[in-house]
Design an enzyme around this catalytic site. Sequence first.
Site, PDB file in Angstrom:
ATOM      1  N   SER A  27       0.807  -1.212   0.000  1.00 28.84           N
ATOM      2  CA  SER A  27       0.000   0.000   0.000  1.00 28.84           C
ATOM      3  C   SER A  27       0.841   1.262   0.000  1.00 28.84           C
ATOM      4  CB  SER A  27      -0.895  -0.004   1.240  1.00 28.84           C
ATOM      5  OG  SER A  27      -0.103  -0.282   2.370  1.00 28.84           O
ATOM      6  N   ALA A  28       2.117   1.092  -0.167  1.00 33.31           N
ATOM      7  CA  ALA A  28       2.972   2.268  -0.073  1.00 33.31           C
ATOM      8  C   ALA A  28       4.155   2.177  -1.026  1.00 33.31           C
ATOM      9  CB  ALA A  28       3.491   2.412   1.352  1.00 33.31           C
ATOM     10  N   LYS A  45       7.810   7.499   3.011  1.00 31.96           N
ATOM     11  CA  LYS A  45       6.883   6.431   2.653  1.00 31.96           C
ATOM     12  C   LYS A  45       5.538   7.064   2.324  1.00 31.96           C
ATOM     13  CE  LYS A  45       4.852   2.198   4.541  1.00 31.96           C
ATOM     14  NZ  LYS A  45       5.143   1.033   5.365  1.00 31.96           N
ATOM     15  N   ASP A 139       4.214  -8.534  12.411  1.00 32.62           N
ATOM     16  CA  ASP A 139       4.593  -8.642  10.996  1.00 32.62           C
ATOM     17  C   ASP A 139       6.109  -8.789  10.871  1.00 32.62           C
ATOM     18  OD1 ASP A 139       4.000  -8.837   8.353  1.00 32.62           O
ATOM     19  OD2 ASP A 139       3.770  -6.687   8.014  1.00 32.62           O
TER      20      ASP A 139
HETATM   21  N1  LIG Z   1      13.210   3.766   5.849  1.00 31.47           N
HETATM   22  C1  LIG Z   1      13.473   3.073   4.743  1.00 31.47           C
HETATM   23  N2  LIG Z   1      14.637   3.186   4.121  1.00 31.47           N
HETATM   24  C2  LIG Z   1      14.910   2.495   2.994  1.00 31.47           C
HETATM   25  N3  LIG Z   1      14.056   1.623   2.425  1.00 31.47           N
HETATM   26  C3  LIG Z   1      12.867   1.467   3.006  1.00 31.47           C
HETATM   27  C4  LIG Z   1      12.501   2.181   4.179  1.00 31.47           C
HETATM   28  N4  LIG Z   1      11.267   1.809   4.523  1.00 31.47           N
HETATM   29  C5  LIG Z   1      10.874   0.917   3.619  1.00 31.47           C
HETATM   30  N5  LIG Z   1      11.827   0.702   2.695  1.00 31.47           N
HETATM   31  C6  LIG Z   1      11.752  -0.203   1.551  1.00 31.47           C
HETATM   32  O1  LIG Z   1      10.470  -0.113   1.000  1.00 31.47           O
HETATM   33  C7  LIG Z   1       9.849  -1.386   1.022  1.00 31.47           C
HETATM   34  C8  LIG Z   1       8.369  -1.207   1.237  1.00 31.47           C
HETATM   35  O2  LIG Z   1       8.152  -0.556   2.463  1.00 31.47           O
HETATM   36  P1  LIG Z   1       7.103  -1.105   3.490  1.00 31.47           P
HETATM   37  O3  LIG Z   1       7.382  -2.546   3.754  1.00 31.47           O
HETATM   38  O4  LIG Z   1       7.108  -0.210   4.665  1.00 31.47           O
HETATM   39  O5  LIG Z   1       5.771  -0.917   2.671  1.00 31.47           O
HETATM   40  P2  LIG Z   1       4.503  -1.786   2.822  1.00 31.47           P
HETATM   41  O6  LIG Z   1       3.454  -1.227   1.932  1.00 31.47           O
HETATM   42  O7  LIG Z   1       4.178  -1.890   4.271  1.00 31.47           O
HETATM   43  O8  LIG Z   1       5.074  -3.135   2.247  1.00 31.47           O
HETATM   44  P3  LIG Z   1       4.753  -4.632   2.597  1.00 31.47           P
HETATM   45  O9  LIG Z   1       3.472  -4.892   1.928  1.00 31.47           O
HETATM   46  O10 LIG Z   1       5.875  -5.435   2.003  1.00 31.47           O
HETATM   47  O11 LIG Z   1       4.741  -4.703   4.094  1.00 31.47           O
HETATM   48  C9  LIG Z   1      10.568  -2.166   2.114  1.00 31.47           C
HETATM   49  O12 LIG Z   1      10.524  -3.545   1.887  1.00 31.47           O
HETATM   50  C10 LIG Z   1      11.971  -1.640   2.002  1.00 31.47           C
HETATM   51  O13 LIG Z   1      12.683  -2.337   1.021  1.00 31.47           O
END
Ligand SMILES: Nc1ncnc2c1ncn2[C@@H]1O[C@H](COP(=O)(O)OP(=O)(O)OP(=O)(O)O)[C@@H](O)[C@H]1O
Length: 660
Positions: A27-28, A45, A139
């Site tokens: 979602s992000a 993010k 998670d």
């Molecule tokens: N602070 C950060 N610095 C660098 N890369 C980041 C950071 N936060 C997230 N990422 C990268 O972005 C990806 C996606 O971020 P995140 O997992 O927070 O999103 P999500 O929508 O919650 O994804 P998921 O569905 O995999 O949980 C992470 O797997 C990581 O590789």
Amino acid sequence: MGGGGHKNYSVNPNDYKLLEEVGYGASATVYRAIYLPLNEVVAVKCLDLDRCNSNLDDIRREAQTMSLIDHPNVIGAYCSFVVDSYLWVIMPFMAEGSCLHLMKIAYPEGFEESAIGSILKETLKALEYLHRHGHIHRDVKAGNILLDSNGEVKLADFGVSACMFDKGDRQRSRNTFVGTPCWMAPEVLQPQSGYDFKADIWSFGITALELAHGHAPFSKYPPMKVLLMTIQNAPPGLDYDRDKKFSKSFKEMVAMCLVKDQTKRPTAEKLLKHSFFKNAKPPELSVKKLFADLPSLWNRVKALQLKDAAQLALKKMPSAEQEALSQSQYQRGVSAWNFDIEDLKFQASLVQDEDEIQEIKEEHGSGKVHMKKRWQDAYGSKADLGSSVSTDLIISEHINGDEGLQDKGQVGGVKISESDTMESDSQGKSSLRKNGSKTELPPPISEKDSLLAKSRPQTVKGRQTQSGPLMPGMVVGQSIPERARTSERSENETQQPVEKAQQVRRAPSFSGPLNLPNRASANSLSAPIKSSGGFRESLDDKSKTNLVQIKGRFSVTSENVDLVKGSSLRKSASVGDWIFESKQLPTNHLPKEIGNSSMPASILMPHLQNLFQQTSIQQLLKMGSCLQCLAIRRIMEMLMVLLLKGNAYFLQKSVSFKLG
Ligand SMILES: Nc1ncnc2c1ncn2[C@@H]1O[C@H](COP(=O)(O)OP(=O)(O)OP(=O)(O)O)[C@@H](O)[C@H]1O
């Protein structure tokens, strides 16, 4: 806000210059960015509120929780605020991304033990902190363990994930069955058992296996199969032949975490005293070297995107871009896929009789070669990264300084800069190294480039709405609650400019059947099905009487729901969630014609659904009943016949499992 030390970070999006995309989740999208007032690199993010299953109150509450987090191994947020329909979370930039990304790009068979020990120890410190403060992360997985270039390790996705906000009443009212089983403790999957912070210890044990093997156990199987295996099989462990290289203390530590009886699992505090962690090296010694010779994070992300795009292009199935991508992603154990015939076959095979389960048990226990072979068939071996030019796109030096791979558009109202990157990819290499061996990599080809271009978001000027931070006591802009509460609106409605800019990656919809982001997503390449995250509050209202189970990422109910009619198994608004919806039907038996495959599927489907419904998942899980399994299997076989006859209805529908 928390996590930001004593610095102040503004809530004005214009103060942040978005640079490269460094990650993409359910979602992000995460960007490397510069915080202009301090000329500091941060991560932004951009969480798509329209894809959150939460209202603003939930989001605000989680943001408040985040603000209180202050631990070197837990990533906190500097601040967060709303821009159009996105929540921007400003946080420290972790230059090496997630462990999952790193494994996918260079260590497909996992890390060496010393690195694993260091990573896990830091992660465990984070868990100890969270548990001590009354939080369950829920998670824990390699995809949420972030690494910095100095070897620093931080547990992420606490309180910022869209899915983390998905909890409480909304979750209950949806009567859904949400989540992914791979990292889930048996008690989380089982109705009525309840769970606590020990569920994180299980997930931690699974993450240990993930880091050791490059993937989580059972991750090649469909969710329901994993669910059954998690509950019925002996816990996974480091008992394959290939695990001989690991120390006794590592194996013992994993075994302690993966005890089915949660009361027998150690606390994080106790686990930290285990010899495996006592002997763990400082991360700057064992972790830092993992990415010493790798290209920059964003180029790795691009390479993963290219690889996925190339696989998509090579799929032979007609008119099946999403379908093909879903296949490829499905095989990689990702967070989203479409159900098509092949998927249904997989689903059909997930209901096993006891013999099959026994076979899997033996197979798993003995580490037979064909298990590994099947894994390799599905995922490819480490050589996937470089051995097959036709199907796999690989990092090469050509990616560095590439031909406009970066988005030149605007996201969330702020322009993404290509030229202002803080550092060029001076580390770019023409090959990847994995465990000391080099894989020579071919250059990208034009077809792949064009695919990538296709997958880029369009450049659309977005409206900028700085609506204030989601901080305790702060008021969020008036338009936001409205927006958040209407998050399930039809996609046919007028879209926000930013949504348009990113619509190419927004295939997951609120209104239709299960869909995929039709863009090669580095994250989705490897990310498991996203859990819904967030804490499930204990159920104390009468409305829960129809709930079979709600605690945890799974919420199984037998209650009628009228969500998305006609689409009963679909992704939730946040892509990674599985939702098994329940719809009451007259409890008639199947019509005689059920055996007649010429019967229209649209007629047959409700009866199938009803039959599934009559089979309580609760009973199924508890009993592991052969009879029920066989009954369901038979139904699935009939369903297969219909599907194979090309019934378009089914091809376009997500399959419905009425199990509640
Ligand atoms: N602070 C950060 N610095 C660098 N890369 C980041 C950071 N936060 C997230 N990422 C990268 O972005 C990806 C996606 O971020 P995140 O997992 O927070 O999103 P999500 O929508 O919650 O994804 P998921 O569905 O995999 O949980 C992470 O797997 C990581 O590789």
